[in-house]
Design an enzyme around this catalytic site. Structure first.
Site, PDB file in Angstrom:
ATOM      1  N   ARG A 130      -9.061  -8.584  -3.550  1.00 58.50           N
ATOM      2  CA  ARG A 130      -8.969  -7.318  -4.288  1.00 58.50           C
ATOM      3  C   ARG A 130     -10.340  -6.678  -4.233  1.00 58.50           C
ATOM      4  O   ARG A 130     -11.319  -7.248  -4.733  1.00 58.50           O
ATOM      5  CB  ARG A 130      -8.540  -7.567  -5.734  1.00 58.50           C
ATOM      6  CG  ARG A 130      -8.728  -6.347  -6.612  1.00 58.50           C
ATOM      7  CD  ARG A 130      -8.046  -6.464  -7.946  1.00 58.50           C
ATOM      8  NE  ARG A 130      -6.602  -6.364  -7.809  1.00 58.50           N
ATOM      9  CZ  ARG A 130      -5.766  -6.161  -8.824  1.00 58.50           C
ATOM     10  NH1 ARG A 130      -6.225  -6.049 -10.051  1.00 58.50           N
ATOM     11  NH2 ARG A 130      -4.474  -6.065  -8.622  1.00 58.50           N
ATOM     12  N   GLN A 160       2.217  -5.133  -4.597  1.00 58.39           N
ATOM     13  CA  GLN A 160       2.884  -4.527  -5.745  1.00 58.39           C
ATOM     14  C   GLN A 160       4.183  -3.847  -5.315  1.00 58.39           C
ATOM     15  O   GLN A 160       5.235  -4.033  -5.939  1.00 58.39           O
ATOM     16  CB  GLN A 160       1.947  -3.491  -6.392  1.00 58.39           C
ATOM     17  CG  GLN A 160       2.570  -2.771  -7.570  1.00 58.39           C
ATOM     18  CD  GLN A 160       2.817  -3.701  -8.736  1.00 58.39           C
ATOM     19  OE1 GLN A 160       1.917  -4.391  -9.169  1.00 58.39           O
ATOM     20  NE2 GLN A 160       4.039  -3.727  -9.255  1.00 58.39           N
ATOM     21  N   CYS A 292       3.516  -0.440 -12.593  1.00 54.14           N
ATOM     22  CA  CYS A 292       2.937  -1.671 -12.044  1.00 54.14           C
ATOM     23  C   CYS A 292       2.184  -2.471 -13.094  1.00 54.14           C
ATOM     24  O   CYS A 292       1.943  -3.666 -12.903  1.00 54.14           O
ATOM     25  CB  CYS A 292       2.032  -1.334 -10.868  1.00 54.14           C
ATOM     26  SG  CYS A 292       0.666  -0.240 -11.307  1.00 54.14           S
ATOM     27  N   ARG A 320       6.268 -10.023  -8.718  1.00 54.09           N
ATOM     28  CA  ARG A 320       5.031 -10.228  -7.956  1.00 54.09           C
ATOM     29  C   ARG A 320       5.007 -11.669  -7.433  1.00 54.09           C
ATOM     30  O   ARG A 320       4.641 -11.928  -6.288  1.00 54.09           O
ATOM     31  CB  ARG A 320       3.796  -9.971  -8.837  1.00 54.09           C
ATOM     32  CG  ARG A 320       3.585  -8.523  -9.245  1.00 54.09           C
ATOM     33  CD  ARG A 320       3.228  -7.626  -8.080  1.00 54.09           C
ATOM     34  NE  ARG A 320       2.023  -8.044  -7.382  1.00 54.09           N
ATOM     35  CZ  ARG A 320       0.775  -7.753  -7.775  1.00 54.09           C
ATOM     36  NH1 ARG A 320       0.563  -7.024  -8.849  1.00 54.09           N
ATOM     37  NH2 ARG A 320      -0.265  -8.166  -7.057  1.00 54.09           N
TER      38      ARG A 320
HETATM   39  N1  NVA Z   1      -3.949   2.275  -9.766  1.00 59.20           N
HETATM   40  C1  NVA Z   1      -4.331   1.131 -10.578  1.00 59.20           C
HETATM   41  C2  NVA Z   1      -3.437  -0.029 -10.297  1.00 59.20           C
HETATM   42  C3  NVA Z   1      -3.722  -1.260 -11.130  1.00 59.20           C
HETATM   43  C4  NVA Z   1      -2.833  -2.410 -10.779  1.00 59.20           C
HETATM   44  C5  NVA Z   1      -5.788   0.786 -10.315  1.00 59.20           C
HETATM   45  O1  NVA Z   1      -6.193   0.796  -9.148  1.00 59.20           O
HETATM   46  O2  NVA Z   1      -6.511   0.492 -11.267  1.00 59.20           O
HETATM   47  N1   CP Z   2      -0.250  -4.640 -11.185  1.00 53.54           N
HETATM   48  C1   CP Z   2      -1.362  -5.366 -10.954  1.00 53.54           C
HETATM   49  O1   CP Z   2      -1.830  -5.508  -9.830  1.00 53.54           O
HETATM   50  O2   CP Z   2      -1.882  -5.950 -12.065  1.00 53.54           O
HETATM   51  P1   CP Z   2      -3.297  -6.688 -12.170  1.00 53.54           P
HETATM   52  O3   CP Z   2      -4.368  -5.639 -12.042  1.00 53.54           O
HETATM   53  O4   CP Z   2      -3.265  -7.329 -13.531  1.00 53.54           O
HETATM   54  O5   CP Z   2      -3.409  -7.701 -11.072  1.00 53.54           O
END
Ligand code: NVA
Ligand code: CP
Length: 333
Positions: A130, A160, A292, A320
């Site tokens: 991530r 997601q 999400c 997920r």
């Molecule tokens: N668009 C959000 C998604 C979180 C799962 C972000 O990038 O923070």
């Molecule tokens: N939806 C999602 O990716 O959640 P997290 O940021 O908690 O991993």
């Protein structure tokens, strides 16, 4: 995974597995960076596998196809669902995880992404990352000898949307003919939704305020795929127009990770895009509400909608686990 025939991949001991080999052989050893890199058939096979694995799990069955394998999880940003679902999923498949945050790695002291990828490839069988920049994930994947999975970047969130598609399939009995209204920010989730809807032949209407639309190149890519699959992709301004008759209303946070300093301005810009009972009244009677998560009640969605009878957000969160187990088994198996 830049070099499938790396020295490391030669001469390895075969893993002891109940079900050796990838259940989707065409995906073995590949990266999972965006939903644009696969054929519709490959993605459909992954969803079929996810559903089968979910049923096995619910029945208390399921082998350990990744026995003896290790997945590294790298986080530049916070996470609840992605971290826990990958950790638990890998354990359920018989494998192990190492969870790493970049601030604890030499990356924080200037070691390059490429060197990090080369080193980790000597220890682990796959890497989930991530990151802020999508280019970071691409760089990691280019230099790694093992599959790399995108666990969210500023541009995409493909795992997601695979879980979301699985959820719609379960709640609507399939994906054919389904209309999805995405209301809010044209962000990473919207981008993956554009590619996912295009690949699976859905009707997707994305409603965003001016200046917050999805990137034109992502929309163009989705349109190109849609011409082959019969999907209908529209980006528009009016949330009511997007939601009219929709089977699914989807929204995400107005302020994504890394945009915190814009939060006040975004609250004003996005106010007309709140998913509330008044907007949802325009959807089909049996619409489902999706998000999400994490959610901000009173901002992008009101509590009566997200906590109401149409909401499937916790089924999404559970999926997920199942969607990612399929991805892991297919790539690492
Ligand atoms: N668009 C959000 C998604 C979180 C799962 C972000 O990038 O923070
Ligand atoms: N939806 C999602 O990716 O959640 P997290 O940021 O908690 O991993």
């Amino acid at each position: 995974m830049g070099h499938p025939m790396s020295p490391r991949s030669e001469g390895r001991l075969p893993a002891a597995t109940d079900e050796p080999g990838s259940p989707v052989p065409a995906l073995r050893g590949r990266d999972f960076l965006t939903l644009g890199e696969f054929t519709p058939e490959e993605l459909a096979a992954l969803l079929d596998l996810a559903l089968a694995m979910k049923r096995d799990w619910q029945a208390g069955r399921g082998g350990q196809p990744l026995y003896g394998k290790t997945l590294a999880l790298i986080f530049e940003k916070p996470s609840t669902r992605t971290r826990v679902s990958f950790e638990v999923g890998m354990q359920q498949l018989g494998g192990r995880v190492l969870t790493l945050t970049t601030r604890d790695m030499q990356l924080s002291r200037g070691e390059t992404i490429a060197d990090t990828a080369r080193v980790l490839s000597r220890y682990v069988d796959g890497i989930m990352i991530r990151a802020y920049s999508h280019a970071t994930v691409e760089e990691l994947a280019d230099a790694a000898d093992v599959p790399v999975i995108n666990g969210l970047t500023d541009l995409y969130h493909p795992c997601q949307v695979m879980a979301d598609l699985l959820t719609i399939r379960e709640h609507k009995g399939g994906l054919a003919g389904v209309t999805v209204a995405y209301v809010g920010d044209g962000n990473n989730v919207a981008h993956s939704w554009l590619l996912g809807a295009a690949q699976f032949g859905l009707r997707l209407r994305v409603a965003c305020p001016e200046g917050y639309e999805p990137l034109p190149e992502v929309v163009a890519r989705a349109q190109t795929i849609a011409r082959q699959t019969g999907a209908e992709i529209t980006v528009l301004r009016d949330p009511v127009e997007a939601v009219a008759g929709a089977d699914v209303i989807y929204t995400d946070v107005w302020t994504s990770m890394g945009q915190e300093e814009e939060a006040d301005q975004r609250r004003q810009v996005f106010a007309p895009y709140q998913v509330n009972a008044r907007l949802a009244a325009h959807a089909a009677d049996d619409y489902i509400f999706m998000h999400c998560l994490p959610a901000h009640r009173g901002e992008e969605v009101t509590a009566d909608v997200i906590d109401g009878p149409h909401s499937v957000v916790f089924d999404q969160a559970e999926n997920r686990l199942h969607a990612q187990k399929a991805i892991l088994a297919a790539l690492l198996g």
